[in-house]
Scaffold this motif. Sequence first.
Motif, mmCIF file in Angstrom:
data_model
loop_
_atom_site.group_PDB
_atom_site.id
_atom_site.type_symbol
_atom_site.label_atom_id
_atom_site.label_comp_id
_atom_site.label_asym_id
_atom_site.label_seq_id
_atom_site.Cartn_x
_atom_site.Cartn_y
_atom_site.Cartn_z
ATOM 1 N N GLN A 424 1.869 0.479 1.320
ATOM 2 C CA GLN A 424 1.872 1.943 1.240
ATOM 3 C C GLN A 424 2.141 2.374 -0.192
ATOM 4 O OE1 GLN A 424 5.316 4.356 2.431
ATOM 5 N NE2 GLN A 424 3.994 5.358 3.944
ATOM 6 N N SER A 425 1.366 3.335 -0.690
ATOM 7 C CA SER A 425 1.566 3.833 -2.053
ATOM 8 C C SER A 425 2.911 4.533 -2.172
ATOM 9 C CB SER A 425 0.439 4.804 -2.423
ATOM 10 O OG SER A 425 0.732 5.452 -3.644
ATOM 11 N N GLU A 426 3.571 4.328 -3.303
ATOM 12 C CA GLU A 426 4.835 5.012 -3.550
ATOM 13 C C GLU A 426 4.641 6.500 -3.813
ATOM 14 O OE1 GLU A 426 7.099 3.054 -6.557
ATOM 15 O OE2 GLU A 426 7.531 1.310 -5.292
ATOM 16 N N ARG A 427 3.399 6.943 -3.979
ATOM 17 C CA ARG A 427 3.147 8.373 -4.103
ATOM 18 C C ARG A 427 3.469 9.111 -2.800
ATOM 19 N NH1 ARG A 427 -1.601 9.471 -3.934
ATOM 20 N NH2 ARG A 427 -2.624 7.445 -3.801
ATOM 21 N N ARG A 428 3.401 8.412 -1.694
ATOM 22 C CA ARG A 428 3.688 9.024 -0.402
ATOM 23 C C ARG A 428 5.195 9.019 -0.174
ATOM 24 N NH1 ARG A 428 -0.533 7.149 4.166
ATOM 25 N NH2 ARG A 428 0.504 8.961 5.095
ATOM 26 N N ASP A 429 5.740 10.177 0.131
ATOM 27 C CA ASP A 429 7.183 10.291 0.304
ATOM 28 C C ASP A 429 7.598 10.260 1.770
ATOM 29 O OD1 ASP A 429 6.188 12.694 1.121
ATOM 30 O OD2 ASP A 429 7.242 13.912 -0.363
ATOM 31 N N GLY A 436 8.134 0.955 13.931
ATOM 32 C CA GLY A 436 8.952 -0.218 13.700
ATOM 33 C C GLY A 436 8.741 -0.906 12.374
ATOM 34 N N ALA A 437 8.109 -0.254 11.406
ATOM 35 C CA ALA A 437 7.891 -0.880 10.101
ATOM 36 C C ALA A 437 9.220 -1.123 9.399
ATOM 37 C CB ALA A 437 6.991 0.009 9.243
ATOM 38 N N GLU A 438 9.412 -2.335 8.867
ATOM 39 C CA GLU A 438 10.649 -2.717 8.193
ATOM 40 C C GLU A 438 10.373 -2.952 6.713
ATOM 41 O OE1 GLU A 438 12.017 -6.220 10.106
ATOM 42 O OE2 GLU A 438 12.154 -5.295 12.103
ATOM 43 N N PRO A 439 11.033 -2.217 5.817
ATOM 44 C CA PRO A 439 10.780 -2.433 4.382
ATOM 45 C C PRO A 439 11.215 -3.819 3.948
ATOM 46 C CG PRO A 439 12.654 -0.968 4.729
ATOM 47 C CD PRO A 439 12.030 -1.169 6.065
ATOM 48 N N VAL A 440 10.404 -4.426 3.104
ATOM 49 C CA VAL A 440 10.687 -5.754 2.576
ATOM 50 C C VAL A 440 11.594 -5.661 1.355
ATOM 51 C CG1 VAL A 440 9.627 -7.797 1.510
ATOM 52 C CG2 VAL A 440 8.587 -6.755 3.516
ATOM 53 N N GLY A 441 11.547 -4.533 0.646
ATOM 54 C CA GLY A 441 12.402 -4.359 -0.522
ATOM 55 C C GLY A 441 11.732 -4.671 -1.834
ATOM 56 N N ARG A 442 10.455 -4.974 -1.793
ATOM 57 C CA ARG A 442 9.721 -5.255 -3.026
ATOM 58 C C ARG A 442 8.596 -4.231 -3.172
ATOM 59 N NH1 ARG A 442 10.657 -10.359 -0.894
ATOM 60 N NH2 ARG A 442 8.636 -10.456 0.153
ATOM 61 N N SER A 443 8.153 -4.003 -4.385
ATOM 62 C CA SER A 443 7.000 -3.144 -4.628
ATOM 63 C C SER A 443 6.001 -3.899 -5.486
ATOM 64 C CB SER A 443 7.407 -1.837 -5.304
ATOM 65 O OG SER A 443 7.899 -2.085 -6.603
ATOM 66 N N LEU A 444 4.754 -3.571 -5.294
ATOM 67 C CA LEU A 444 3.665 -4.255 -5.989
ATOM 68 C C LEU A 444 2.970 -3.282 -6.927
ATOM 69 C CD1 LEU A 444 2.086 -6.107 -2.925
ATOM 70 C CD2 LEU A 444 3.840 -6.962 -4.493
ATOM 71 N N PRO A 445 2.739 -3.670 -8.188
ATOM 72 C CA PRO A 445 2.029 -2.776 -9.103
ATOM 73 C C PRO A 445 0.519 -2.981 -9.013
ATOM 74 C CG PRO A 445 2.792 -4.689 -10.303
ATOM 75 C CD PRO A 445 3.254 -4.870 -8.870
ATOM 76 N N ALA A 453 -1.106 1.611 -13.002
ATOM 77 C CA ALA A 453 -1.775 2.776 -12.417
ATOM 78 C C ALA A 453 -1.007 3.333 -11.229
ATOM 79 C CB ALA A 453 -3.194 2.407 -11.986
ATOM 80 N N GLU A 454 -0.383 2.444 -10.451
ATOM 81 C CA GLU A 454 0.282 2.874 -9.222
ATOM 82 C C GLU A 454 1.141 1.722 -8.706
ATOM 83 O OE1 GLU A 454 -1.140 5.381 -5.246
ATOM 84 O OE2 GLU A 454 -2.610 4.498 -6.609
#
Length: 476
Positions: A424-429, A436-445, A453-454
């Motif tokens: 999911q893009s970090e542009r979406r708040d 039931g989606a569980e955040p993994v704690g990492r972000s991908l550029p 770019a994003e």
Amino acid sequence: MSLAWLLLGVTALRLGVAALVPLAPDEAYYWVWSRTLQGGYLDHPPMVAWFIRAGTLLAGENAFGIRLIGPISLAIASLLLARAGDALFPDRRPGFWAALLFNATLLVGVGGILVTPDLPLLVFWTAALWALARLHASQDGRWWLAFGLLAGFSLFSKYTAVLLGAGVVLWLLACRDAWRWWRDWRLYAGGALAVLVFLPVVLWNARNDWASFAKQGGRAGTDEAGFTLRYLGELIGGQIGLATPLVFLLCVVGVAVAARRWWRGDAAAGLLAALVLPGTALFLWQATGSRVQGNWPAILYPAACLAAAAFLPARLHRWQRPAVGLGAVLALAVYVQAAFAPLPLGRRQDPTLARLGGWPELAQAVEAERRALGAGFVAAEEYGLAAQLALNLPPGIPVVALNPRWALFNLPRPVPGVTGVLVQSERRDSAPDWPGAEPVGRSLPRSRRGIEAERYRVFRIESRPDLPPSAILPRP
């Protein structure tokens, strides 16, 4: 040098750029359409999907194949525009310069590489203008049949093509020399052909609660109460940039002269003015209350460039070469930046980075995350992101798209009980729509040559029977 040789060289260059530059999200989304051909889609009629399917059958499911038909069809349309100009004004023979000015716009020079619904619309609109020119020059009513067929293909490309019909009706009503056609059965037969070509879109909408008509019909209005200049300057400034400043100026002058000649009884000039002025009035009115996307007025430029080539005052003739030269330089600059990124610009300054940069690399990073989590599939909520992943991930990995629009596609749904990765893009708040989606704690550029770019969040998910509308996307 003849126009055909010039267009051959320009087309070869555009095809080279088409092969080098990654696809934009919308292009990837339209590729999904090409794998699920149907009578219509939520966003637009289906012609762009047929263009892509033809290209991928010839050259494979890659950027080159997906974009292949666009530059070739634009070259053909440019030749038809030149023939139209010479047929309408044989004493002036403005066709050569009309085609050059047309191709000097960024709407054609750059937009013609990207495969979107505007591309087939522009091609068939220009071909329909050629049929009208032949009709007026020959006074042979059989050309109404050709026009009807091409107008139908225009409408099969994008709903904005209704402005083509509006312009022709205006011409038939306001030009005394055209009144005779109201008594010719071939005018109505041409209209019937247009309706017949468009009929699959109507039937698809009828089977799907008129979804596409409702969505696009809702754009034909204003978002804000009262009159505002908020979007009007944006529209005019955007057209100056997308047409390039000199071409825009010449087009404005040419259309103004054509309109004046139309007032004095010139039916050929009236035809050009009638194909520009209704759309211009509509877009200007809409811009007083809502945003008009920069690509929407592209359909006005075939006739406007022809008017510029035919009716420029003598003192402005010398601006034709600089106008074409400036357009060529600007397009070449965009090509180089999109393909090689020599200028280290950020996403706000470089739209090629924001829309085109880093998609294959992002797919590699997503694949690494999938393997690390032992997931069986990859999912995304944004339709463009999901389509990009479907195109760029290694073969054999299911890609699930989550969005209400996918209920309108004939695509399989995911099987419950399988672990997956949601991107999911970090542009979406907002939180993911996936239950039931569980955040993994990492972000991908997503980046190009080290310039970001994003960024994207990663979630661990599991497919389940109570998912919102979703689909497993086709893979190359």
